[in-house]
Scaffold this motif. Structure first.
Motif, PDB file in Angstrom:
ATOM      1  N   LEU A   5       0.835  -1.200   0.000  1.00 24.23           N
ATOM      2  CA  LEU A   5       0.000   0.000   0.000  1.00 24.23           C
ATOM      3  C   LEU A   5       0.871   1.251   0.000  1.00 24.23           C
ATOM      4  O   LEU A   5       1.901   1.303   0.674  1.00 24.23           O
ATOM      5  N   LEU A   6       0.448   2.263  -0.747  1.00 27.38           N
ATOM      6  CA  LEU A   6       1.198   3.519  -0.804  1.00 27.38           C
ATOM      7  C   LEU A   6       0.724   4.527   0.231  1.00 27.38           C
ATOM      8  O   LEU A   6       1.481   5.399   0.641  1.00 27.38           O
ATOM      9  N   SER A   7      -0.540   4.437   0.623  1.00 31.11           N
ATOM     10  CA  SER A   7      -1.069   5.316   1.664  1.00 31.11           C
ATOM     11  C   SER A   7      -2.331   4.678   2.208  1.00 31.11           C
ATOM     12  O   SER A   7      -2.789   3.644   1.702  1.00 31.11           O
ATOM     13  N   GLY A   8      -2.910   5.321   3.231  1.00 32.56           N
ATOM     14  CA  GLY A   8      -4.169   4.807   3.768  1.00 32.56           C
ATOM     15  C   GLY A   8      -5.357   5.138   2.900  1.00 32.56           C
ATOM     16  O   GLY A   8      -6.440   4.571   3.091  1.00 32.56           O
ATOM     17  N   PHE A 124      -2.071  11.204  -6.581  1.00 36.66           N
ATOM     18  CA  PHE A 124      -3.430  10.802  -6.890  1.00 36.66           C
ATOM     19  C   PHE A 124      -4.299  11.048  -5.659  1.00 36.66           C
ATOM     20  O   PHE A 124      -3.821  10.935  -4.527  1.00 36.66           O
ATOM     21  N   SER A 125      -5.572  11.374  -5.890  1.00 33.53           N
ATOM     22  CA  SER A 125      -6.486  11.612  -4.783  1.00 33.53           C
ATOM     23  C   SER A 125      -7.769  10.804  -5.001  1.00 33.53           C
ATOM     24  O   SER A 125      -8.301  10.759  -6.110  1.00 33.53           O
ATOM     25  N   ASN A 126      -8.248  10.179  -3.942  1.00 30.33           N
ATOM     26  CA  ASN A 126      -9.373   9.252  -3.968  1.00 30.33           C
ATOM     27  C   ASN A 126     -10.693  10.018  -3.903  1.00 30.33           C
ATOM     28  O   ASN A 126     -11.043  10.586  -2.870  1.00 30.33           O
ATOM     29  N   ARG A 224      -6.799  17.581  -0.133  1.00 28.59           N
ATOM     30  CA  ARG A 224      -6.345  17.239   1.216  1.00 28.59           C
ATOM     31  C   ARG A 224      -5.354  16.088   1.176  1.00 28.59           C
ATOM     32  O   ARG A 224      -5.589  15.072   0.517  1.00 28.59           O
ATOM     33  N   LEU A 225      -4.258  16.235   1.885  1.00 32.57           N
ATOM     34  CA  LEU A 225      -3.191  15.233   1.807  1.00 32.57           C
ATOM     35  C   LEU A 225      -3.631  13.860   2.294  1.00 32.57           C
ATOM     36  O   LEU A 225      -3.124  12.835   1.818  1.00 32.57           O
ATOM     37  N   ASP A 226      -4.582  13.810   3.221  1.00 36.27           N
ATOM     38  CA  ASP A 226      -5.006  12.507   3.734  1.00 36.27           C
ATOM     39  C   ASP A 226      -5.882  11.741   2.749  1.00 36.27           C
ATOM     40  O   ASP A 226      -6.225  10.580   2.998  1.00 36.27           O
ATOM     41  N   LEU A 227      -6.222  12.359   1.619  1.00 32.02           N
ATOM     42  CA  LEU A 227      -6.970  11.673   0.571  1.00 32.02           C
ATOM     43  C   LEU A 227      -6.048  11.175  -0.546  1.00 32.02           C
ATOM     44  O   LEU A 227      -6.518  10.565  -1.502  1.00 32.02           O
ATOM     45  N   THR A 228      -4.744  11.443  -0.415  1.00 35.94           N
ATOM     46  CA  THR A 228      -3.826  11.251  -1.542  1.00 35.94           C
ATOM     47  C   THR A 228      -2.774  10.173  -1.305  1.00 35.94           C
ATOM     48  O   THR A 228      -2.538   9.723  -0.185  1.00 35.94           O
ATOM     49  N   CYS A 229      -2.126   9.802  -2.407  1.00 37.30           N
ATOM     50  CA  CYS A 229      -0.871   9.056  -2.363  1.00 37.30           C
ATOM     51  C   CYS A 229       0.085   9.719  -3.351  1.00 37.30           C
ATOM     52  O   CYS A 229      -0.338  10.464  -4.235  1.00 37.30           O
ATOM     53  N   ARG A 230       1.366   9.458  -3.208  1.00 40.54           N
ATOM     54  CA  ARG A 230       2.389  10.037  -4.076  1.00 40.54           C
ATOM     55  C   ARG A 230       3.319   8.927  -4.536  1.00 40.54           C
ATOM     56  O   ARG A 230       3.757   8.104  -3.721  1.00 40.54           O
TER      57      ARG A 230
END
Length: 277
Positions: A5-8, A124-126, A224-230
Protein backbone atom coordinates in the motif's frame (compact mmCIF):
# COMPACT_ATOMS: atom_id res chain seq x y z
CA UNK A 1 1.92 -11.68 -5.82
CA UNK A 2 2.69 -8.96 -3.28
CA UNK A 3 0.72 -5.77 -2.64
CA UNK A 4 2.39 -2.80 -0.97
CA UNK A 5 0.00 0.00 0.00
CA UNK A 6 1.20 3.52 -0.80
CA UNK A 7 -1.07 5.32 1.66
CA UNK A 8 -4.17 4.81 3.77
CA UNK A 9 -6.29 6.52 1.13
CA UNK A 10 -5.43 4.73 -2.12
CA UNK A 11 -2.64 3.34 -4.27
CA UNK A 12 -0.66 0.11 -4.26
CA UNK A 13 2.59 -1.15 -5.74
CA UNK A 14 2.16 -4.65 -7.11
CA UNK A 15 4.90 -7.22 -7.64
CA UNK A 16 4.65 -10.74 -9.02
CA UNK A 17 2.46 -9.94 -12.02
CA UNK A 18 3.81 -9.93 -15.59
CA UNK A 19 2.10 -7.30 -17.76
CA UNK A 20 3.31 -9.06 -20.91
CA UNK A 21 0.53 -11.53 -20.13
CA UNK A 22 -2.60 -9.93 -21.60
CA UNK A 23 -4.82 -12.96 -20.96
CA UNK A 24 -8.35 -12.53 -19.59
CA UNK A 25 -7.30 -14.33 -16.43
CA UNK A 26 -4.47 -11.89 -15.78
CA UNK A 27 -6.73 -8.94 -16.69
CA UNK A 28 -9.36 -9.98 -14.12
CA UNK A 29 -6.69 -10.17 -11.42
CA UNK A 30 -5.36 -6.71 -12.34
CA UNK A 31 -8.82 -5.14 -12.62
CA UNK A 32 -9.80 -6.42 -9.18
CA UNK A 33 -6.68 -4.76 -7.78
CA UNK A 34 -7.52 -1.58 -9.68
CA UNK A 35 -11.07 -1.40 -8.32
CA UNK A 36 -9.78 -1.94 -4.79
CA UNK A 37 -6.82 0.46 -4.83
CA UNK A 38 -7.87 2.99 -7.57
CA UNK A 39 -4.28 3.31 -8.87
CA UNK A 40 -1.73 0.50 -9.10
CA UNK A 41 1.94 0.45 -10.06
CA UNK A 42 4.15 -2.26 -11.54
CA UNK A 43 7.94 -1.74 -11.62
CA UNK A 44 10.42 -3.42 -13.99
CA UNK A 45 7.90 -4.02 -16.78
CA UNK A 46 9.85 -3.76 -20.03
CA UNK A 47 6.79 -4.12 -22.24
CA UNK A 48 6.69 -3.15 -25.92
CA UNK A 49 4.20 -0.79 -27.54
CA UNK A 50 2.22 -3.76 -28.83
CA UNK A 51 2.19 -5.40 -25.40
CA UNK A 52 1.00 -2.17 -23.78
CA UNK A 53 -1.80 -1.92 -26.36
CA UNK A 54 -2.79 -5.59 -25.91
CA UNK A 55 -2.97 -5.09 -22.14
CA UNK A 56 -5.08 -1.93 -22.47
CA UNK A 57 -7.56 -3.52 -24.88
CA UNK A 58 -8.79 -5.79 -22.09
CA UNK A 59 -10.57 -2.79 -20.58
CA UNK A 60 -12.34 -1.83 -23.80
CA UNK A 61 -11.90 0.28 -26.95
CA UNK A 62 -8.86 2.57 -26.91
CA UNK A 63 -9.29 6.32 -27.00
CA UNK A 64 -7.65 8.86 -29.28
CA UNK A 65 -6.75 12.05 -27.43
CA UNK A 66 -8.87 15.04 -28.38
CA UNK A 67 -5.93 17.38 -29.03
CA UNK A 68 -2.68 15.45 -29.35
CA UNK A 69 -2.02 12.79 -31.98
CA UNK A 70 -0.31 9.58 -31.01
CA UNK A 71 2.86 7.97 -32.31
CA UNK A 72 3.01 7.45 -36.07
CA UNK A 73 3.09 3.66 -35.89
CA UNK A 74 0.90 3.46 -32.77
CA UNK A 75 -1.75 6.22 -32.81
CA UNK A 76 -3.25 4.86 -29.58
CA UNK A 77 -0.11 5.89 -27.69
CA UNK A 78 0.55 9.51 -26.79
CA UNK A 79 4.20 10.12 -25.94
CA UNK A 80 4.45 12.73 -23.18
CA UNK A 81 7.76 14.59 -23.31
CA UNK A 82 9.28 17.22 -21.06
CA UNK A 83 12.61 18.51 -22.34
CA UNK A 84 15.57 19.50 -20.18
CA UNK A 85 14.90 23.20 -20.71
CA UNK A 86 11.21 23.14 -19.82
CA UNK A 87 10.01 23.87 -16.30
CA UNK A 88 6.47 22.61 -16.91
CA UNK A 89 5.17 19.11 -17.44
CA UNK A 90 2.08 17.73 -19.17
CA UNK A 91 -0.57 16.91 -16.57
CA UNK A 92 0.21 19.57 -13.99
CA UNK A 93 -2.61 20.59 -11.65
CA UNK A 94 -5.39 18.42 -10.25
CA UNK A 95 -7.58 16.87 -12.94
CA UNK A 96 -9.28 13.75 -14.20
CA UNK A 97 -8.45 13.06 -17.82
CA UNK A 98 -10.75 14.57 -20.47
CA UNK A 99 -13.71 15.05 -18.14
CA UNK A 100 -15.01 17.49 -20.78
CA UNK A 101 -15.78 14.52 -23.08
CA UNK A 102 -19.29 13.07 -23.27
CA UNK A 103 -17.72 9.77 -22.26
CA UNK A 104 -14.59 10.57 -20.22
CA UNK A 105 -11.71 8.10 -20.06
CA UNK A 106 -12.32 4.89 -18.10
CA UNK A 107 -8.70 4.10 -17.25
CA UNK A 108 -5.18 5.12 -18.21
CA UNK A 109 -2.11 2.92 -18.65
CA UNK A 110 1.07 4.99 -18.39
CA UNK A 111 4.56 3.56 -18.93
CA UNK A 112 7.72 5.42 -17.96
CA UNK A 113 10.40 5.57 -20.67
CA UNK A 114 12.88 8.08 -19.23
CA UNK A 115 12.76 9.31 -15.65
CA UNK A 116 14.81 12.15 -14.08
CA UNK A 117 17.07 11.36 -11.11
CA UNK A 118 14.95 13.71 -9.00
CA UNK A 119 11.53 15.27 -9.46
CA UNK A 120 8.47 14.35 -11.47
CA UNK A 121 6.44 12.37 -8.94
CA UNK A 122 2.69 11.97 -9.50
CA UNK A 123 0.00 12.40 -6.85
CA UNK A 124 -3.43 10.80 -6.89
CA UNK A 125 -6.49 11.61 -4.78
CA UNK A 126 -9.37 9.25 -3.97
CA UNK A 127 -12.68 10.80 -5.07
CA UNK A 128 -14.82 8.13 -3.42
CA UNK A 129 -13.21 9.04 -0.10
CA UNK A 130 -13.51 12.73 -0.99
CA UNK A 131 -17.28 12.33 -1.31
CA UNK A 132 -17.55 10.35 1.93
CA UNK A 133 -15.64 13.02 3.89
CA UNK A 134 -17.19 16.10 2.24
CA UNK A 135 -18.92 18.67 4.46
CA UNK A 136 -22.61 17.79 4.88
CA UNK A 137 -23.78 21.32 4.05
CA UNK A 138 -21.93 21.21 0.74
CA UNK A 139 -23.38 17.75 0.05
CA UNK A 140 -26.89 19.20 0.41
CA UNK A 141 -26.15 22.09 -1.94
CA UNK A 142 -24.79 19.91 -4.73
CA UNK A 143 -27.25 17.02 -4.40
CA UNK A 144 -28.57 15.98 -7.84
CA UNK A 145 -26.80 18.90 -9.51
CA UNK A 146 -24.61 18.87 -12.61
CA UNK A 147 -21.53 20.88 -13.50
CA UNK A 148 -20.03 22.12 -16.77
CA UNK A 149 -16.68 20.65 -17.76
CA UNK A 150 -14.83 22.70 -20.39
CA UNK A 151 -11.97 21.67 -22.64
CA UNK A 152 -10.43 25.12 -22.15
CA UNK A 153 -8.42 23.61 -19.31
CA UNK A 154 -6.61 21.44 -21.87
CA UNK A 155 -5.20 24.48 -23.64
CA UNK A 156 -2.44 24.68 -21.06
CA UNK A 157 -1.48 21.06 -21.76
CA UNK A 158 -1.01 21.47 -25.50
CA UNK A 159 0.35 24.99 -25.97
CA UNK A 160 3.10 25.00 -23.40
CA UNK A 161 5.31 22.08 -24.36
CA UNK A 162 8.05 22.27 -26.97
CA UNK A 163 8.89 18.62 -26.41
CA UNK A 164 5.43 17.59 -27.55
CA UNK A 165 5.86 19.25 -30.94
CA UNK A 166 7.03 15.95 -32.40
CA UNK A 167 3.37 14.95 -32.36
CA UNK A 168 1.14 16.74 -34.79
CA UNK A 169 -1.39 18.55 -32.61
CA UNK A 170 -5.03 18.41 -33.52
CA UNK A 171 -6.86 21.65 -34.13
CA UNK A 172 -7.79 23.14 -30.78
CA UNK A 173 -11.44 23.98 -30.25
CA UNK A 174 -13.37 24.54 -27.07
CA UNK A 175 -16.25 22.28 -26.20
CA UNK A 176 -17.96 21.32 -22.98
CA UNK A 177 -20.30 18.78 -21.45
CA UNK A 178 -22.43 18.52 -18.33
CA UNK A 179 -21.86 15.73 -15.82
CA UNK A 180 -23.36 14.90 -12.41
CA UNK A 181 -21.28 16.34 -9.59
CA UNK A 182 -21.67 12.99 -7.85
CA UNK A 183 -21.42 10.05 -10.25
CA UNK A 184 -21.94 6.34 -9.59
CA UNK A 185 -19.15 3.91 -10.40
CA UNK A 186 -20.54 1.49 -13.02
CA UNK A 187 -18.69 -1.52 -11.59
CA UNK A 188 -18.72 -0.97 -7.82
CA UNK A 189 -21.79 1.24 -7.33
CA UNK A 190 -19.72 3.64 -5.20
CA UNK A 191 -20.44 7.38 -5.20
CA UNK A 192 -17.69 9.58 -6.64
CA UNK A 193 -17.14 13.34 -6.31
CA UNK A 194 -16.79 14.08 -10.01
CA UNK A 195 -15.44 17.62 -10.42
CA UNK A 196 -11.87 18.82 -10.83
CA UNK A 197 -9.89 22.05 -10.67
CA UNK A 198 -8.70 22.01 -14.28
CA UNK A 199 -11.89 21.40 -16.25
CA UNK A 200 -14.96 22.02 -14.05
CA UNK A 201 -16.18 25.58 -14.56
CA UNK A 202 -19.65 26.03 -13.05
CA UNK A 203 -22.43 24.28 -11.14
CA UNK A 204 -25.62 24.37 -13.19
CA UNK A 205 -28.53 26.06 -11.44
CA UNK A 206 -26.39 28.31 -9.22
CA UNK A 207 -25.23 31.83 -9.98
CA UNK A 208 -21.55 32.22 -10.82
CA UNK A 209 -20.56 33.68 -7.44
CA UNK A 210 -22.15 30.91 -5.38
CA UNK A 211 -20.89 28.25 -7.80
CA UNK A 212 -17.33 29.58 -7.58
CA UNK A 213 -17.47 29.60 -3.77
CA UNK A 214 -18.69 26.01 -3.52
CA UNK A 215 -16.29 24.71 -6.18
CA UNK A 216 -13.37 26.43 -4.44
CA UNK A 217 -14.22 24.61 -1.20
CA UNK A 218 -14.59 21.31 -3.04
CA UNK A 219 -11.28 21.71 -4.89
CA UNK A 220 -9.49 22.47 -1.62
CA UNK A 221 -11.12 19.42 -0.05
CA UNK A 222 -10.07 17.17 -2.96
CA UNK A 223 -6.44 18.20 -2.48
CA UNK A 224 -6.34 17.24 1.22
CA UNK A 225 -3.19 15.23 1.81
CA UNK A 226 -5.01 12.51 3.73
CA UNK A 227 -6.97 11.67 0.57
CA UNK A 228 -3.83 11.25 -1.54
CA UNK A 229 -0.87 9.06 -2.36
CA UNK A 230 2.39 10.04 -4.08
CA UNK A 231 4.44 7.85 -6.40
CA UNK A 232 8.14 8.08 -7.21
CA UNK A 233 8.77 6.80 -10.73
CA UNK A 234 11.56 4.59 -12.00
CA UNK A 235 12.12 3.61 -15.64
CA UNK A 236 9.96 0.80 -17.05
CA UNK A 237 7.23 1.31 -14.49
CA UNK A 238 3.60 0.95 -15.54
CA UNK A 239 0.81 2.78 -13.73
CA UNK A 240 -2.85 1.94 -14.22
CA UNK A 241 -5.46 4.23 -12.72
CA UNK A 242 -9.24 4.25 -12.61
CA UNK A 243 -9.90 7.65 -14.14
CA UNK A 244 -13.48 7.58 -12.86
CA UNK A 245 -12.45 7.36 -9.20
CA UNK A 246 -9.37 9.55 -8.90
CA UNK A 247 -7.92 12.90 -9.80
CA UNK A 248 -4.17 13.24 -10.30
CA UNK A 249 -1.41 15.83 -10.39
CA UNK A 250 1.94 15.50 -12.18
CA UNK A 251 4.37 17.47 -10.03
CA UNK A 252 6.59 19.83 -12.02
CA UNK A 253 9.42 20.25 -9.53
CA UNK A 254 11.91 20.77 -12.34
CA UNK A 255 14.01 23.93 -12.00
CA UNK A 256 16.54 24.18 -14.84
CA UNK A 257 18.00 27.33 -13.27
CA UNK A 258 18.90 25.33 -10.16
CA UNK A 259 20.49 22.49 -12.09
CA UNK A 260 17.33 20.38 -12.08
CA UNK A 261 16.59 20.47 -15.78
CA UNK A 262 15.87 16.85 -16.69
CA UNK A 263 14.14 15.09 -19.56
CA UNK A 264 11.05 13.00 -18.75
CA UNK A 265 9.31 10.71 -21.26
CA UNK A 266 6.12 8.68 -20.72
CA UNK A 267 3.87 6.61 -23.03
CA UNK A 268 0.14 6.97 -22.36
CA UNK A 269 -2.79 4.83 -23.47
CA UNK A 270 -6.37 5.67 -22.50
CA UNK A 271 -9.45 3.44 -22.58
CA UNK A 272 -12.83 4.82 -23.58
CA UNK A 273 -15.27 5.27 -20.72
CA UNK A 274 -19.01 5.58 -20.29
CA UNK A 275 -21.26 8.61 -19.79
CA UNK A 276 -21.30 9.55 -16.07
CA UNK A 277 -24.60 9.08 -14.26
Amino acid sequence: MEVKLLSGALGAEISGIDLKDSSKENYKKINNLLLEHKVIFFRNQDITHNEQIALAQNWGPLENHAYVKGLNNHPEIVRIVKTKEEKNQWGENWHTDVSYNIKPTKAVILKSIKIPPVGGDTCFSNMELAWETLDEEIKKKIKDKKAIHSSLGAEFFIDNYKGMSGHEKRNYDEYSNEHPIVRTHPETGKKILYVNWTYTKQIIGLDKIESDEILKKIFEHQARLDLTCRFNWTENTVAIWDNRSVIHYAIADFYPGRGLGHERIMDRIAIEGDQPH
